[in-house]
Every structure is written in C-alpha cells, then in structure tokens.
Design a protein around this motif. Structure first.
Motif, short mmCIF file in Angstrom:
data_model
loop_
_atom_site.label_atom_id
_atom_site.label_comp_id
_atom_site.label_asym_id
_atom_site.label_seq_id
_atom_site.Cartn_x
_atom_site.Cartn_y
_atom_site.Cartn_z
N SER A 126 0.78 -1.19 -0.04
CA SER A 126 -0.14 0.12 0.02
C SER A 126 0.92 1.24 -0.12
O SER A 126 2.08 1.12 0.20
CB SER A 126 -0.87 -0.12 1.08
OG SER A 126 -0.16 0.18 2.15
N ALA A 127 0.33 2.44 -0.37
CA ALA A 127 0.95 3.76 -0.41
C ALA A 127 1.32 3.96 1.16
O ALA A 127 2.51 4.32 1.17
CB ALA A 127 0.08 4.94 -0.75
N LEU A 130 4.19 1.96 1.89
CA LEU A 130 5.66 2.34 1.24
C LEU A 130 6.18 3.61 1.99
O LEU A 130 7.51 3.69 1.91
CB LEU A 130 5.34 2.49 -0.22
CG LEU A 130 6.82 2.74 -1.14
CD1 LEU A 130 7.54 1.65 -0.96
CD2 LEU A 130 6.06 3.05 -2.52
N VAL A 131 5.42 4.38 2.25
CA VAL A 131 5.84 5.73 3.20
C VAL A 131 6.78 5.22 4.54
O VAL A 131 7.72 5.82 4.67
CB VAL A 131 5.02 6.58 3.45
CG1 VAL A 131 5.30 7.71 4.43
CG2 VAL A 131 4.09 7.06 2.31
N TYR A 153 -0.54 -2.40 -4.29
CA TYR A 153 0.13 -0.88 -4.21
C TYR A 153 -0.77 -0.18 -5.07
O TYR A 153 -1.02 0.99 -4.92
CB TYR A 153 1.51 -0.83 -4.50
CG TYR A 153 2.04 0.24 -4.68
CD1 TYR A 153 2.21 1.19 -3.42
CD2 TYR A 153 2.68 0.91 -5.72
CE1 TYR A 153 2.81 2.46 -3.52
CE2 TYR A 153 3.09 1.97 -5.79
CZ TYR A 153 3.19 2.93 -4.89
OH TYR A 153 3.79 4.21 -4.93
N SER A 156 -4.07 0.91 -4.30
CA SER A 156 -3.95 1.98 -2.97
C SER A 156 -3.72 3.10 -3.44
O SER A 156 -4.16 4.16 -2.84
CB SER A 156 -3.20 1.49 -1.97
OG SER A 156 -1.60 1.93 -2.36
N MET A 157 -2.97 3.14 -4.71
CA MET A 157 -2.64 4.61 -5.22
C MET A 157 -3.83 5.22 -6.31
O MET A 157 -3.84 6.28 -6.54
CB MET A 157 -1.60 4.41 -6.10
CG MET A 157 -0.24 4.27 -5.27
SD MET A 157 0.20 5.70 -4.42
CE MET A 157 0.63 6.82 -5.70
N LEU A 165 4.60 4.25 -12.54
CA LEU A 165 4.28 3.97 -10.91
C LEU A 165 5.25 2.95 -10.29
O LEU A 165 5.69 3.43 -9.44
CB LEU A 165 2.71 3.59 -10.68
CG LEU A 165 2.41 3.44 -9.50
CD1 LEU A 165 2.36 4.61 -8.74
CD2 LEU A 165 1.03 2.69 -9.44
N ALA A 169 7.99 3.08 -7.30
CA ALA A 169 7.82 2.58 -6.05
C ALA A 169 8.84 1.43 -5.52
O ALA A 169 9.69 1.59 -4.53
CB ALA A 169 6.56 1.72 -5.96
#
Length: 283
Positions: A126-127, A130-131, A153, A156-157, A165, A169
C-alpha cells in the motif's frame, strides 16, 4: 540471498510434488491469496506434510495472511523445522513486524526451536506502507527482505500498475531495504501476466540496476528468467576477481587506490567486488 521465489498453493498437491524441481532458489507455500477463505484451515493442516516433502531439496518459506486472527493461526501452523522464512502479506507498519516477530519467538521457544531462526520478509502493498518502508526495514533482526505487492500497491494509489508508477515505488523500496542491509525482491511488473516473459525480463533487469536482488514467480516459466537476471554475469565475476586481486596487491604496498582496466579502484568498488563474489559463492 534468493534470486527467485516460486509461489506454490499449499493445497495443490501436484504443484507441491514438483516444486523442488522447478529451479527456484526458494518455494513460498501459500496460505493467503491462493487459498479460499473456507479452505484456510485445510491448508494449515496440509502445511507440515508439504514442508517435509520440500525442505531437504529447496529453501521453504510460507506466506501468511494479514493480521490478526488468520495470521496467528497461520503462524501456529508454520513455525516448524524446515521453514526458513515467513512472508507477511500486507505488512503495514513496524507494529505488524513486531507482532509477528513476538509470536514466532514464543512458538519457537515453546517448540524447542532456535529462537530467531525463522526469518521474515515484509510485503509492502500500500501507499501507506511504502511511506513507512524505511522504518519497517529496520523493525526486526529477523527481517531479511522486502518486496512490493504491485497490484495492491497500485490499487491503493487509485491507478493501474503502470511501469512509471511501479519503477518509482521499487526505487523507494530498494533504498529502504539497502539502507537496512536487507534484500529487496521488488520487480516493477505484475506477476499475473506470467506469459509476458519478455516484459518480466526487461523489468527485472531494470530493477537490478536499482538494487533489487531477486524476484517472485507465480509460474515456473518465470523462474529461469529471474535466476538469469539476478545472478552475476561472467563479465561481473571477471571484473570482481581482478579487483580483489588488485586490492590484495595494493595492500602489500599500502596503497589505497589502484587501477583495473583503466579504472581507478577505491574502497567502495572493492566492497562491490566482494559482494559480487559473495553472491557467486552462495549459488
């Protein structure tokens, strides 16, 4: 570290029977996406026999469901001799890693297994995850790698899984993984299109330039591609051999910098050569 990891549905007996012969460095016995909700318990019961069949011939790992109840039941089933690692689906944060780590430790101790022996791989899907990848990557000594769940992912974006994209990532994932000195299995392509072998090879090669060390496969046809992409080339091995020989000679003369093939070699390049040869020794 593994160049290729092949997903194998735990309840597909004919797949399990052939898994060790497919050429993958590791097998992922799946308890998550490939198992219908009403058959989760059946898959857990089948897991020990599948591990026994495979563990002598190939590295065996297990993908568990996301926290909490299903994951706990999965861990009770898979903390066994012969299981080398657990893949945490939809790993969202450090707390997730700590929870799985703690449960595994308790089960290892209770079952007389060496505490810390079973490793972890975080699946970043998921975003939000990843953060937090940098924190997740350093959350536990058990953690040996991370990967990107590309379709989850992208969802989620709010977009489709395009190369633009996914490449971005994978770069962020790899930076987090390498900063923590763990492996990255992120490849910026959907594994679902298993017949698109040219695309897989191209994107795996691109991922390798970003620091990816291996990749996941959902079909045996993908395994040979990943193995070829993520093992050092003959040219890389030759270069590394010359660099290490040059480093040994330079050390005799107390020289910090030396030349190989017209290239100035210093410590970072020596370290790179050492890592290439370490990879070769594990193949």
């Amino acid at each position: 570290m593994w160049r290729s990891l092949l997903f194998t549905p735990t309840l597909k007996e004919r797949f399990v029977e052939k898994a060790a012969s497919r050429g993958a460095d590791a097998i992922i016995l799946d308890l998550e996406a490939s198992i219908a909700a009403e058959r989760k318990g059946e898959a857990r019961q089948a897991l020990p026999e599948a591990v026994d069949k495979l563990a002598a011939d190939v590295a065996v790992t297990v993908r568990i469901n996301p926290l909490w109840l299903d994951a706990i039941r999965d861990l009770e089933a898979c903390v066994l001799p012969g299981v080398q690692a657990v893949h945490m689906a939809l790993c969202e944060n450090v707390a997730h890693v700590h929870a799985v780590d703690g449960i595994i430790s308790e089960l290892e101790e209770k079952r007389g297994l060496p505490v810390g022996e079973i490793k972890l791989v975080a699946m970043i899907e998921s975003a939000a995850a990843l953060v937090r990848a940098s924190d997740i990557a350093q959350a536990s000594p058990r953690l040996i790698g991370m990967t990107l769940g590309v379709e989850d992912y992208a969802t989620s974006m709010g977009v489709s899984a395009t190369p633009d994209l996914l490449r971005s990532a994978v770069f962020h994932l790899n930076q987090a993984a390498r900063a923590a000195d763990i492996a990255s299995f992120g490849v910026p392509v959907s594994m679902a299109d298993y017949q698109e072998t040219r695309t897989l090879e191209a994107e795996a090669r691109y991922a390798r330039t970003l620091g990816t060390t291996g990749g996941y496969a959902v079909h045996p046809a993908q395994v040979a591609i990943l193995n070829a992409v993520f093992e050092p080339t003959a040219e890389e091995i030759a270069w590394a051999t010359e660099v290490l020989a040059g480093a040994k000679e330079a050390q005799k003369h107390a020289e910090g910098v030396f030349k190989v093939r017209g290239q100035m070699i210093d410590q970072p390049l020596v370290i790179r050569a050492e890592r290439i040869m370490a990879t070769v020794s594990r193949l």
